[in-house]
Write a protein that holds these residues in place. Structure first.
Motif, mmCIF file in Angstrom:
data_model
loop_
_atom_site.group_PDB
_atom_site.id
_atom_site.type_symbol
_atom_site.label_atom_id
_atom_site.label_comp_id
_atom_site.label_asym_id
_atom_site.label_seq_id
_atom_site.Cartn_x
_atom_site.Cartn_y
_atom_site.Cartn_z
ATOM 1 N N ALA A 87 0.842 -1.192 0.000
ATOM 2 C CA ALA A 87 0.000 0.000 0.000
ATOM 3 C C ALA A 87 0.880 1.245 0.000
ATOM 4 C CB ALA A 87 -0.916 0.005 1.215
ATOM 5 N N TYR A 88 0.364 2.332 -0.576
ATOM 6 C CA TYR A 88 1.086 3.599 -0.534
ATOM 7 C C TYR A 88 1.190 4.063 0.918
ATOM 8 C CZ TYR A 88 1.950 8.600 -0.767
ATOM 9 O OH TYR A 88 2.469 9.849 -0.574
ATOM 10 N N GLU A 89 2.389 4.434 1.343
ATOM 11 C CA GLU A 89 2.597 4.917 2.702
ATOM 12 C C GLU A 89 2.739 6.431 2.676
ATOM 13 O OE1 GLU A 89 5.252 3.702 6.593
ATOM 14 O OE2 GLU A 89 6.224 3.692 4.629
ATOM 15 N N SER A 90 1.764 7.108 3.236
ATOM 16 C CA SER A 90 1.780 8.568 3.238
ATOM 17 C C SER A 90 2.834 9.093 4.197
ATOM 18 C CB SER A 90 0.406 9.109 3.640
ATOM 19 O OG SER A 90 0.134 8.807 4.998
ATOM 20 N N ALA A 91 3.157 10.387 4.046
ATOM 21 C CA ALA A 91 4.094 11.011 4.975
ATOM 22 C C ALA A 91 3.545 10.974 6.391
ATOM 23 C CB ALA A 91 4.364 12.450 4.541
ATOM 24 N N ALA A 92 2.234 11.120 6.539
ATOM 25 C CA ALA A 92 1.628 11.065 7.866
ATOM 26 C C ALA A 92 1.787 9.680 8.478
ATOM 27 C CB ALA A 92 0.147 11.438 7.776
ATOM 28 N N ALA A 93 1.595 8.633 7.666
ATOM 29 C CA ALA A 93 1.767 7.266 8.172
ATOM 30 C C ALA A 93 3.218 7.008 8.561
ATOM 31 C CB ALA A 93 1.310 6.260 7.121
ATOM 32 N N ARG A 94 4.160 7.505 7.765
ATOM 33 C CA ARG A 94 5.577 7.326 8.098
ATOM 34 C C ARG A 94 5.915 8.037 9.399
ATOM 35 N NH1 ARG A 94 6.044 8.339 2.557
ATOM 36 N NH2 ARG A 94 6.751 10.477 2.937
ATOM 37 N N ALA A 95 5.387 9.265 9.559
ATOM 38 C CA ALA A 95 5.655 10.016 10.781
ATOM 39 C C ALA A 95 5.069 9.305 11.996
ATOM 40 C CB ALA A 95 5.070 11.427 10.664
ATOM 41 N N PHE A 96 3.883 8.746 11.858
ATOM 42 C CA PHE A 96 3.248 8.044 12.969
ATOM 43 C C PHE A 96 4.040 6.787 13.327
ATOM 44 C CE2 PHE A 96 0.326 5.001 14.850
ATOM 45 C CZ PHE A 96 -0.326 5.774 15.803
ATOM 46 N N THR A 97 4.509 6.070 12.317
ATOM 47 C CA THR A 97 5.292 4.855 12.558
ATOM 48 C C THR A 97 6.576 5.177 13.317
ATOM 49 O OG1 THR A 97 4.395 3.815 10.563
ATOM 50 C CG2 THR A 97 6.447 2.916 11.446
ATOM 51 N N GLU A 98 7.263 6.235 12.896
ATOM 52 C CA GLU A 98 8.499 6.635 13.576
ATOM 53 C C GLU A 98 8.213 7.096 14.998
ATOM 54 O OE1 GLU A 98 10.000 9.601 10.987
ATOM 55 O OE2 GLU A 98 10.500 8.193 9.357
ATOM 56 N N LEU A 99 7.120 7.850 15.177
ATOM 57 C CA LEU A 99 6.742 8.317 16.508
ATOM 58 C C LEU A 99 6.438 7.146 17.432
ATOM 59 C CD1 LEU A 99 5.756 10.531 18.522
ATOM 60 C CD2 LEU A 99 3.510 10.295 17.468
ATOM 61 N N THR A 100 5.740 6.141 16.915
ATOM 62 C CA THR A 100 5.394 4.974 17.723
ATOM 63 C C THR A 100 6.648 4.253 18.193
ATOM 64 O OG1 THR A 100 3.320 4.710 16.494
ATOM 65 C CG2 THR A 100 4.090 2.825 17.756
ATOM 66 N N ALA A 101 7.604 4.073 17.302
ATOM 67 C CA ALA A 101 8.852 3.396 17.675
ATOM 68 C C ALA A 101 9.595 4.171 18.757
ATOM 69 C CB ALA A 101 9.729 3.213 16.436
ATOM 70 N N ARG A 102 9.631 5.508 18.633
ATOM 71 C CA ARG A 102 10.313 6.331 19.644
ATOM 72 C C ARG A 102 9.596 6.254 20.988
ATOM 73 N NH1 ARG A 102 10.631 10.136 15.449
ATOM 74 N NH2 ARG A 102 8.971 11.387 16.419
ATOM 75 N N LEU A 103 8.271 6.315 20.964
ATOM 76 C CA LEU A 103 7.514 6.284 22.209
ATOM 77 C C LEU A 103 7.695 4.958 22.935
ATOM 78 C CD1 LEU A 103 4.153 7.796 23.025
ATOM 79 C CD2 LEU A 103 4.367 5.347 23.410
ATOM 80 N N VAL A 104 7.708 3.867 22.189
ATOM 81 C CA VAL A 104 7.908 2.548 22.792
ATOM 82 C C VAL A 104 9.259 2.489 23.504
ATOM 83 C CG1 VAL A 104 8.334 0.129 22.228
ATOM 84 C CG2 VAL A 104 6.356 1.316 21.242
#
Length: 322
Positions: free
Chosen positions: A272-289
């Motif tokens: 699936a196309y990964e939007s900039a918002a989805a990429r930002a959320f994925t990176e944020l989730t990894a940092r928060l964990v």
């Protein structure tokens, strides 16, 4: 006649409702207009797509095949439109997230706060639903990301392990900190999630394995209701340990032996196309964990795709005292 997108949408609506009348009502057009447009589509493709002879309108074999590809075409077109509007600088954007309900108690708040602070131009749509519906929705492009648990996934679903979720007894902060032998739960009055939660199934299996028949005083299908009940009573519950991270009035009590842990995963549709918002959320989730110190997933876990799914469900907030 040139094929237009409305023809595809009209055919899909009739197929889903099994009725020209109900489809016309949903589309807000007249039934004769809808019938005429579908006939135009059939003339264009040169084959009958709908069987109108029965009490309900049904797709012919050719119609079922055509609708399958029509849905895919509309889904891909919507993704293309989002890709064009997507801005790499994240000054705006939209993200559709689905998750199983237990994450609302400890994960959603910090994630939304972090995303809003870092990228206030991104709007977020969050929906709670069972895990099987999350995966079906990802495949249908109804949402872009899902938060759920590792297990057998539908074909076409990619799962990225995030962290290991541990569970235990949760009590009011002034209660005995434990650890507590599992057999002692037979004498404790508990408030538990109702049976339509996968978490409750997880807890029931653990108790049954150790021959414990608990006294369940309250069943609730709201995690928030449980935390408030435990806070104000002598009842205890069983929830992810992380729930107590932001609730100083609650205390995690380890059980002996411990409940089996679960691996939390981030789900998306493969290719699936990964939007900039989805990429930002994925990176944020990894940092928060990492920041919160959640246990990493077991070594060797990687993205997985398979058949099947787990379920965690929240049909609506209610609770029943027993």
């Amino acid at each position: 006649m040139a094929l237009e997108l409305r023809h595809l949408r009209y055919l899909i609506a009739v197929a889903e409702h099994g009725s020209f009348t109900r489809a016309a009502e949903e589309l807000r057009i007249s039934q004769p207009t809808l019938s005429q447009q579908v006939k135009q589509l059939e003339r264009t493709v040169g084959v009958q797509l709908l069987d109108r002879t029965g009490r309900a309108v049904r797709l012919t074999d050719a119609g079922a095949t055509y609708v399958h590809y029509a849905r895919g075409a509309l889904r891909d077109l919507a993704a293309a439109e989002r890709a064009v509007l997507d801005l790499a600088d994240l000054s705006r954007g939209h993200l559709r997230l689905a998750l199983t309900p237990t994450f609302t108690a400890y994960l959603v708040g910090p994630l939304v706060a972090g995303l809003h602070t870092a990228h206030p131009g991104i709007t977020l749509e969050i929906r709670e639903m069972p895990q099987d519906r999350i995966e079906a929705g990802l495949l249908a492009d109804e949402h872009e990301l899902g938060l759920a648990f590792e297990g057998l996934h539908l074909p076409g679903i990619a799962a990225t392990p995030l962290f290991t979720e541990t569970l235990g007894l949760v009590t009011a902060a002034d209660a005995d900190p434990g650890p507590l032998p599992v057999r002692d739960l037979a004498t404790r009055r508990l408030a538990l999630l109702s049976g339509d939660f996968a978490t409750r199934e997880h807890v029931d299996a653990y108790l049954a394995a150790h021959g414990v028949r608990p006294h369940i005083a309250v069943e609730a299908n709201s995690v928030h209701a449980l935390t408030e009940i435990v806070r104000r009573t002598t009842l205890a519950t069983v929830l992810p340990d992380a729930v107590t991270h932001d609730h100083p009035y609650l205390r995690p009590v380890p059980l002996d032996p411990a409940l089996p842990s679960r691996t939390v995963t981030l789900l998306r549709r493969e290719s699936a196309y990964e939007s900039a918002a989805a990429r930002a959320f994925t990176e944020l989730t990894a940092r928060l964990v990492r920041t919160r110190g959640y246990r990493p997933p077991p070594r060797g876990h990687a993205r997985r795709e398979a058949a099947g799914s787990g379920v965690d469900h929240l049909p609506g907030h209610s609770f029943q005292a027993r």
